[in-house]
Design a protein around this motif. Structure first.
Motif, short mmCIF file in Angstrom:
data_model
loop_
_atom_site.label_atom_id
_atom_site.label_comp_id
_atom_site.label_asym_id
_atom_site.label_seq_id
_atom_site.Cartn_x
_atom_site.Cartn_y
_atom_site.Cartn_z
N PRO A 406 0.82 -1.22 0.00
CA PRO A 406 0.00 0.00 0.00
C PRO A 406 0.86 1.27 0.00
N ARG A 407 0.32 2.30 -0.57
CA ARG A 407 0.97 3.61 -0.60
C ARG A 407 1.31 4.06 0.83
N GLY A 408 2.52 4.60 1.00
CA GLY A 408 2.93 5.10 2.31
C GLY A 408 3.67 4.09 3.16
N THR A 409 3.65 2.81 2.77
CA THR A 409 4.38 1.79 3.53
C THR A 409 5.88 2.04 3.43
N GLU A 410 6.56 1.97 4.56
CA GLU A 410 8.01 2.12 4.55
C GLU A 410 8.66 0.75 4.39
N LEU A 411 9.74 0.73 3.63
CA LEU A 411 10.50 -0.50 3.40
C LEU A 411 11.85 -0.38 4.08
N LEU A 412 12.13 -1.28 4.98
CA LEU A 412 13.40 -1.29 5.71
C LEU A 412 14.34 -2.30 5.07
N ILE A 413 15.46 -1.81 4.55
CA ILE A 413 16.46 -2.70 3.91
C ILE A 413 17.64 -2.84 4.86
N PRO A 414 17.80 -4.00 5.51
CA PRO A 414 18.88 -4.20 6.48
C PRO A 414 20.21 -4.51 5.77
N ILE A 415 20.93 -3.49 5.40
CA ILE A 415 22.18 -3.66 4.64
C ILE A 415 23.13 -4.60 5.36
N LEU A 416 23.25 -4.45 6.66
CA LEU A 416 24.16 -5.30 7.43
C LEU A 416 23.78 -6.77 7.30
N ALA A 417 22.49 -7.07 7.33
CA ALA A 417 22.03 -8.46 7.20
C ALA A 417 22.38 -9.02 5.82
N VAL A 418 22.21 -8.22 4.78
CA VAL A 418 22.55 -8.64 3.42
C VAL A 418 24.04 -8.95 3.34
N HIS A 419 24.87 -8.09 3.95
CA HIS A 419 26.33 -8.26 3.91
C HIS A 419 26.81 -9.49 4.68
N HIS A 420 25.98 -9.99 5.60
CA HIS A 420 26.37 -11.15 6.42
C HIS A 420 25.56 -12.39 6.06
N ASP A 421 24.84 -12.36 4.96
CA ASP A 421 23.97 -13.47 4.56
C ASP A 421 24.80 -14.61 3.95
N GLN A 422 24.72 -15.78 4.56
CA GLN A 422 25.52 -16.92 4.08
C GLN A 422 25.07 -17.41 2.72
N THR A 423 23.80 -17.23 2.38
CA THR A 423 23.33 -17.66 1.06
C THR A 423 23.92 -16.78 -0.05
N ILE A 424 24.36 -15.58 0.31
CA ILE A 424 24.97 -14.66 -0.66
C ILE A 424 26.49 -14.74 -0.62
N TRP A 425 27.06 -14.88 0.60
CA TRP A 425 28.52 -14.79 0.76
C TRP A 425 29.19 -16.11 1.12
N GLY A 426 28.43 -17.16 1.34
CA GLY A 426 29.03 -18.45 1.67
C GLY A 426 29.09 -18.67 3.17
N ASN A 427 29.59 -19.83 3.55
CA ASN A 427 29.63 -20.21 4.96
C ASN A 427 30.54 -19.33 5.80
N ASP A 428 31.48 -18.63 5.15
CA ASP A 428 32.40 -17.77 5.90
C ASP A 428 31.95 -16.31 5.89
N ALA A 429 30.64 -16.09 5.75
CA ALA A 429 30.11 -14.72 5.65
C ALA A 429 30.45 -13.87 6.86
N ASN A 430 30.61 -14.48 8.04
CA ASN A 430 30.93 -13.72 9.25
C ASN A 430 32.42 -13.69 9.56
N GLU A 431 33.22 -14.10 8.59
CA GLU A 431 34.67 -14.11 8.77
C GLU A 431 35.34 -13.03 7.93
N PHE A 432 36.49 -12.55 8.39
CA PHE A 432 37.26 -11.54 7.67
C PHE A 432 38.11 -12.24 6.61
N ASN A 433 37.69 -12.09 5.36
CA ASN A 433 38.38 -12.78 4.27
C ASN A 433 38.43 -11.86 3.04
#
Length: 525
Positions: A406-433
């Motif tokens: 609906p019009r006026g609904t706000e969409l929250l995009i959790p950038i941090l969650a995307v950056h730590h998502d294992q389906t996007i970055w692999g099993n080492d998503a929370n590691e410094f590599n």
């Protein structure tokens, strides 16, 4: 009879007001909740007036009450976006939450994010920032919309062209040298403990002042110092936003903030008018780097462009807030990461020494050859992005990935969650590599929208090249002169207050490396 009619009229007015309040604070939210529920989108139930605020605050307070345990790790999502982490486990990556009576649909699916930021971006707009943040960021590119935003973006863009930014390298070098010389003077037997976040703020403040004000540097420095004071006051007040109307109360802090705001406006308008008076057919633009103030003033002299002195002042405020904070945050977290992971510090130093020499001032050409350092900076932005979430608002009723919004609904995009998502970055998503970026950003993740530290689409951060250039130059010069490690006092506690920052500071121990052309990267570690 007249008295009775009068009271009936008053009662009717009160009744209408009560109905309207109930419509806004109960009936409409419950209708929206039901609308999304039919589409399979759930979330914590709406509570009258406050939404989910009580739960959100409780989760955030609990998460930030203790620093992360040792050994230090980078799975910071449960601490930084505790409410998202908590409800994501219950409802999935797409769910509905309530900030008061305002519905926010949380989406972390990269395909949906691409629709919002890119393919259907015209259907969404930036939401209004909190008044305390708006006061700091100004009414510039960060918050403008529509044609005015497009006009300002076009005018300001030349400031951030790489060819123009490279002209700023000697200026930035001078600031870094002064900082490092102070560190050396403070050292005892070649060793010194530095709380780097504050030092980096001072360093980037100087560079940003040059970029924004050019020849009017001294005036700009005073203005930005005032704005930095206001930032401290607003950050303190921001923690009290749960008290309705707190920012309007004549408290000592608020009164001081109001005075600063008035002084900042007065100083900005003064420097703009003085610079306008000195202007002579664009001559100043040809004598060096194009500064933000000069470009805006040049545009304001063209009758066809409706650029006012207030517009110029607001853009200067926006630039300082966004540029200084983003760059200093990047420097802080990258230094912390290199202190945590000495093997990568060794590799970065070896590269800098091979490309730039042991004490030679890095040039714009050698900076572009620092591939390992670029990989490290990208990994730092992935794990610790300055902006951890972004919000857009639907301008009309839209369809997003099959969902009816609906019009006026706000969409929250959790950038941090995307950056730590294992389906996007692999099993080492929370590691410094950093090696995941060996072939650049495009091939680093399993989805092209997996890496968005500076946003995406037409509203991508205009100053990202400046932030990367400043960070690369500063770190290269530090690596030439020092090795470093975490201080025993360091507590790993990333948290959000406007931007991602270390809650208890970032104390780092620096050890001066000897001046020796044959020095290797592992010396002193």
């Amino acid at each position: 009879m007249k008295i009775v009619l009068k009271w009936l009229s008053i009662l009717l007015i009160v009744l209408v007001c009560v109905v309207k309040v109930l419509m806004v604070l109960w009936w409409k939210p419950k209708k929206i909740e039901k609308h999304f529920g039919k589409q399979g989108i759930k979330g914590p139930p709406y509570c009258f007036l406050i939404g989910n605020a009580k739960e959100i605050v409780s989760l955030m307070v609990k998460a930030s009450s203790q620093p992360m345990s040792m050994p230090f790790h980078h799975n910071i999502l449960p601490r930084v976006l505790s409410f998202y982490h908590h409800w994501n486990k219950i409802y999935g990556s797409t769910f509905l939450i309530w900030f008061g009576p305002m519905a926010r649909l949380t989406i972390a699916d990269p395909d949906l994010i691409r629709e919002v930021f890119c393919s259907k971006s015209e259907l969404y707009e930036k939401n209004e920032a909190h008044p305390l943040i708006k006061q700091l960021e100004g009414d510039g590119l960060l918050s403008l919309k529509g044609e005015k935003w497009a006009l300002h973006r076009k005018i300001i863009t030349p400031t951030f062209h790489m060819d123009n930014l490279k002209l700023l390298v000697p200026i930035a070098v001078s600031s870094v040298v002064k900082m490092l010389d102070k560190w050396l003077d403070m050292s005892n037997f070649g060793e010194v403990e530095i709380e780097v976040s504050q030092w980096y703020q001072n360093l980037t403040e100087e560079t940003m002042t040059r970029v924004a004000f050019g020849d009017s540097y001294e005036d700009g420095k005073h203005i930005f110092q005032l704005q930095a004071q206001q930032m401290v006051l607003n950050s303190e007040a921001f923690q009290k936003i749960s008290i309705p109307g707190y920012r309007f109360l004549p408290t000592k802090r608020n009164i001081e903030s109001w005075k600063l705001q008035k002084e900042i406006k007065k100083c900005l308008m003064g420097v703009i008018e003085r610079r306008r008076g000195q202007w002579d057919d664009g001559e100043k633009l040809e004598n060096g780097p194009k500064d933000l103030l000069g470009l805006m003033i040049e545009a304001s002299r063209k009758e066809s462009l409706a650029i006012t002195a207030r517009d110029i002042a607001e853009e200067c405020k926006s630039f300082f807030f966004a540029g200084e904070q983003t760059t200093s945050n990047l420097l802080t977290w990258t230094t912390v990461l290199l202190a945590m992971h000495p093997q990568w510090q060794v590799m970065a130093r070896d590269e800098v020494l091979n490309v730039c020499g042991s004490r030679d001032i890095p040039t714009k050409d050698c900076l572009s050859k620092l591939k390992t350092l670029t990989m490290i900076l990208n990994e730092s932005l992935r794990l610790y992005p300055p902006i951890v979430a972004s919000i857009r608002r639907a301008k009309t009723d839209v369809e997003l990935g099959g969902y009816k919004i609906p019009r006026g609904t706000e969409l929250l995009i959790p950038i941090l969650a995307v950056h730590h998502d294992q389906t996007i970055w692999g099993n080492d998503a929370n590691e410094f590599n950093p090696s995941r970026f060996v072939d650049g950003v495009v091939g680093a993740s399993k989805h092209p929208v997996g890496f968005i530290p500076f946003g995406l689409g037409v509203r991508t951060c205009i100053g990202q090249n400046l932030a990367i250039l400043q960070a690369k130059l500063t770190l290269a010069m530090i690596l030439q002169r020092f090795s470093f490690q975490l201080s025993p006092k360091y507590q790993h506690a990333p948290t959000v207050l406007m931007l991602l920052y270390p809650q208890h500071g970032a104390p780092i121990i620096f050890k001066h490396l000897p001046l020796d052309p044959t020095t290797k990267g592992d010396q002193g570690l």
